[in-house]
Write an enzyme that holds these catalytic residues in place. Sequence first.
Site, PDB file in Angstrom:
ATOM      1  N   ASP A  44       0.836  -1.200   0.000  1.00 52.18           N
ATOM      2  CA  ASP A  44       0.000   0.000   0.000  1.00 52.18           C
ATOM      3  C   ASP A  44       0.873   1.253   0.000  1.00 52.18           C
ATOM      4  O   ASP A  44       1.558   1.542   0.976  1.00 52.18           O
ATOM      5  CB  ASP A  44      -0.892  -0.008   1.255  1.00 52.18           C
ATOM      6  CG  ASP A  44      -1.839   1.171   1.292  1.00 52.18           C
ATOM      7  OD1 ASP A  44      -3.016   0.995   0.916  1.00 52.18           O
ATOM      8  OD2 ASP A  44      -1.415   2.274   1.681  1.00 52.18           O
ATOM      9  N   TYR A  49       3.322   9.581  -0.749  1.00 54.49           N
ATOM     10  CA  TYR A  49       4.336   8.920   0.092  1.00 54.49           C
ATOM     11  C   TYR A  49       5.725   9.090  -0.544  1.00 54.49           C
ATOM     12  O   TYR A  49       6.728   8.707   0.058  1.00 54.49           O
ATOM     13  CB  TYR A  49       4.060   7.419   0.252  1.00 54.49           C
ATOM     14  CG  TYR A  49       2.813   7.025   1.010  1.00 54.49           C
ATOM     15  CD1 TYR A  49       1.988   7.967   1.618  1.00 54.49           C
ATOM     16  CD2 TYR A  49       2.470   5.684   1.134  1.00 54.49           C
ATOM     17  CE1 TYR A  49       0.847   7.576   2.296  1.00 54.49           C
ATOM     18  CE2 TYR A  49       1.332   5.287   1.827  1.00 54.49           C
ATOM     19  CZ  TYR A  49       0.518   6.234   2.393  1.00 54.49           C
ATOM     20  OH  TYR A  49      -0.605   5.832   3.069  1.00 54.49           O
ATOM     21  N   LYS A  74      -2.517   5.923  -4.321  1.00 56.41           N
ATOM     22  CA  LYS A  74      -3.570   6.916  -4.038  1.00 56.41           C
ATOM     23  C   LYS A  74      -3.273   8.227  -4.757  1.00 56.41           C
ATOM     24  O   LYS A  74      -2.116   8.639  -4.848  1.00 56.41           O
ATOM     25  CB  LYS A  74      -3.659   7.181  -2.519  1.00 56.41           C
ATOM     26  CG  LYS A  74      -3.706   5.904  -1.695  1.00 56.41           C
ATOM     27  CD  LYS A  74      -3.832   6.144  -0.203  1.00 56.41           C
ATOM     28  CE  LYS A  74      -3.572   4.851   0.555  1.00 56.41           C
ATOM     29  NZ  LYS A  74      -2.158   4.565   0.838  1.00 56.41           N
ATOM     30  N   HIS A 107      -7.120   9.899  -2.016  1.00 54.80           N
ATOM     31  CA  HIS A 107      -6.397   9.872  -0.747  1.00 54.80           C
ATOM     32  C   HIS A 107      -7.071  10.747   0.311  1.00 54.80           C
ATOM     33  O   HIS A 107      -7.181  10.364   1.470  1.00 54.80           O
ATOM     34  CB  HIS A 107      -4.956  10.340  -0.998  1.00 54.80           C
ATOM     35  CG  HIS A 107      -3.984   9.954   0.063  1.00 54.80           C
ATOM     36  ND1 HIS A 107      -2.636   9.893  -0.159  1.00 54.80           N
ATOM     37  CD2 HIS A 107      -4.152   9.621   1.364  1.00 54.80           C
ATOM     38  CE1 HIS A 107      -2.028   9.524   0.959  1.00 54.80           C
ATOM     39  NE2 HIS A 107      -2.922   9.362   1.893  1.00 54.80           N
ATOM     40  N   SER A 229       5.836  -1.853  10.023  1.00 57.15           N
ATOM     41  CA  SER A 229       6.941  -2.130  10.933  1.00 57.15           C
ATOM     42  C   SER A 229       8.249  -2.022  10.177  1.00 57.15           C
ATOM     43  O   SER A 229       8.313  -2.286   8.979  1.00 57.15           O
ATOM     44  CB  SER A 229       6.799  -3.528  11.527  1.00 57.15           C
ATOM     45  OG  SER A 229       7.888  -3.767  12.392  1.00 57.15           O
ATOM     46  N   ASN A 238       3.517 -10.080  12.032  1.00 55.31           N
ATOM     47  CA  ASN A 238       2.242  -9.423  11.718  1.00 55.31           C
ATOM     48  C   ASN A 238       1.468 -10.140  10.608  1.00 55.31           C
ATOM     49  O   ASN A 238       0.314  -9.814  10.339  1.00 55.31           O
ATOM     50  CB  ASN A 238       2.463  -7.953  11.360  1.00 55.31           C
ATOM     51  CG  ASN A 238       2.824  -7.120  12.589  1.00 55.31           C
ATOM     52  OD1 ASN A 238       2.633  -7.553  13.723  1.00 55.31           O
ATOM     53  ND2 ASN A 238       3.362  -5.929  12.372  1.00 55.31           N
TER      54      ASN A 238
HETATM   55  P1  A2P Z   1       8.456  -1.180  14.737  1.00 50.80           P
HETATM   56  O1  A2P Z   1       8.684  -0.503  13.415  1.00 50.80           O
HETATM   57  O2  A2P Z   1       9.594  -1.037  15.675  1.00 50.80           O
HETATM   58  O3  A2P Z   1       7.971  -2.603  14.579  1.00 50.80           O
HETATM   59  P2  A2P Z   1       0.821   1.352  12.783  1.00 50.80           P
HETATM   60  O4  A2P Z   1       0.863   0.217  11.797  1.00 50.80           O
HETATM   61  O5  A2P Z   1      -0.453   1.430  13.542  1.00 50.80           O
HETATM   62  O6  A2P Z   1       1.214   2.675  12.151  1.00 50.80           O
HETATM   63  O7  A2P Z   1       1.902   1.047  13.917  1.00 50.80           O
HETATM   64  C1  A2P Z   1       3.260   1.024  13.595  1.00 50.80           C
HETATM   65  C2  A2P Z   1       4.042   1.019  14.885  1.00 50.80           C
HETATM   66  O8  A2P Z   1       3.759  -0.178  15.608  1.00 50.80           O
HETATM   67  C3  A2P Z   1       5.519   1.064  14.691  1.00 50.80           C
HETATM   68  O9  A2P Z   1       6.016   1.905  15.707  1.00 50.80           O
HETATM   69  C4  A2P Z   1       5.971  -0.369  14.898  1.00 50.80           C
HETATM   70  O10 A2P Z   1       7.245  -0.400  15.448  1.00 50.80           O
HETATM   71  C5  A2P Z   1       4.962  -0.895  15.876  1.00 50.80           C
HETATM   72  N1  A2P Z   1       4.639  -2.323  15.658  1.00 50.80           N
HETATM   73  C6  A2P Z   1       4.493  -2.980  14.506  1.00 50.80           C
HETATM   74  N2  A2P Z   1       4.125  -4.255  14.706  1.00 50.80           N
HETATM   75  C7  A2P Z   1       4.031  -4.421  16.044  1.00 50.80           C
HETATM   76  C8  A2P Z   1       3.667  -5.522  16.895  1.00 50.80           C
HETATM   77  N3  A2P Z   1       3.325  -6.710  16.386  1.00 50.80           N
HETATM   78  N4  A2P Z   1       3.702  -5.313  18.238  1.00 50.80           N
HETATM   79  C9  A2P Z   1       4.055  -4.108  18.754  1.00 50.80           C
HETATM   80  N5  A2P Z   1       4.390  -3.043  18.011  1.00 50.80           N
HETATM   81  C10 A2P Z   1       4.372  -3.183  16.668  1.00 50.80           C
END
Ligand code: A2P
Length: 283
Positions: A44, A49, A74, A107, A229, A238
């Site tokens: 996505d 971006y 988007k 968007h 992440s 995830n």
């Molecule tokens: P990191 O990049 O260190 O994994 P969102 O998708 O809601 O924008 O959230 C992204 C944030 O959540 C990032 O800071 C990411 O950190 C963190 N994150 C991603 N996956 C997980 C997970 N399974 N558990 C906890 N934090 C996560």
Amino acid sequence: MPSITLNDGNKIPAIGFGVFMVPGDGTAYEMVKEALRAGYRHIDTAAAYFNEEDVGKAICDSGIDRKDIFVTSKLWLQDHGYENAKKGIDRSLRKLGLDYIDLYLIHQPYGDVIETWHAMEEAKKEGKLRSIGVSNMTPKIWNQFVPQFETKPAVNQVEFNPFFQQRELRALMEKDNVRLEAWYPLGHGNKDLLTHPVFENLAQKYHKNPGQIILRFELQEGAIVLPKSTNISRIQSNLNLFDFELTAEEMQSICALDTKKGSHDPDAPGVAQALLNAFKIED
Ligand code: A2P
């Protein structure tokens, strides 16, 4: 990876890899390659971006069949209006290096949304876009525009997580079988969310991390999730959401956490101008 059938008959993988704020200087290229290696088949991105070229190159270099990867981009606010939207769609295709985009979204729903949508409907008919949708539409904005659309959006991509469950919006979208796509599905790393006892307890029960419990809740609510992440083990974990199921009672306990508030209010005055000032895709 399970997929969901959209209201236009096209299928979308239930989990996508989002690249908001990932620089298009080769960083997004590496992250998308990593995500594809981990098993993601849904990426996505967006014109605003500034990484469509990186995304397209990573897809091309992955060796994976184009038809096996679902790509979303988007259209940015600067490209609203019929003629501008046509140009914006072609620019996204050119930057991605693709001859079609699986899903293309408006968007931000401001300005000449009706004529922008018209251009997107035509690009869908021409085969440049397979599915079309919207993003950041609140109930108020939805009611302002969607009843005038000839083609109903396939999705509305909005902020969504257990603290912001979008109940009113989802009831409206359900009437047209429109899917919700969740941005900030993990509350953008919100510690209050990720360390909430409800998720910590369920994580222990199912041998998962709290983030996986949150994403599983969202999938069971029917959402398409776009977790972000930068950490390889979390990028992988995830995706690993299909070997357990939350019970009706557990779902209820998470539903009770809704605060009905998110980090962004698309209805707030001045939002369109603030967004235009913040993200300039062209001079
Ligand atoms: P990191 O990049 O260190 O994994 P969102 O998708 O809601 O924008 O959230 C992204 C944030 O959540 C990032 O800071 C990411 O950190 C963190 N994150 C991603 N996956 C997980 C997970 N399974 N558990 C906890 N934090 C996560």
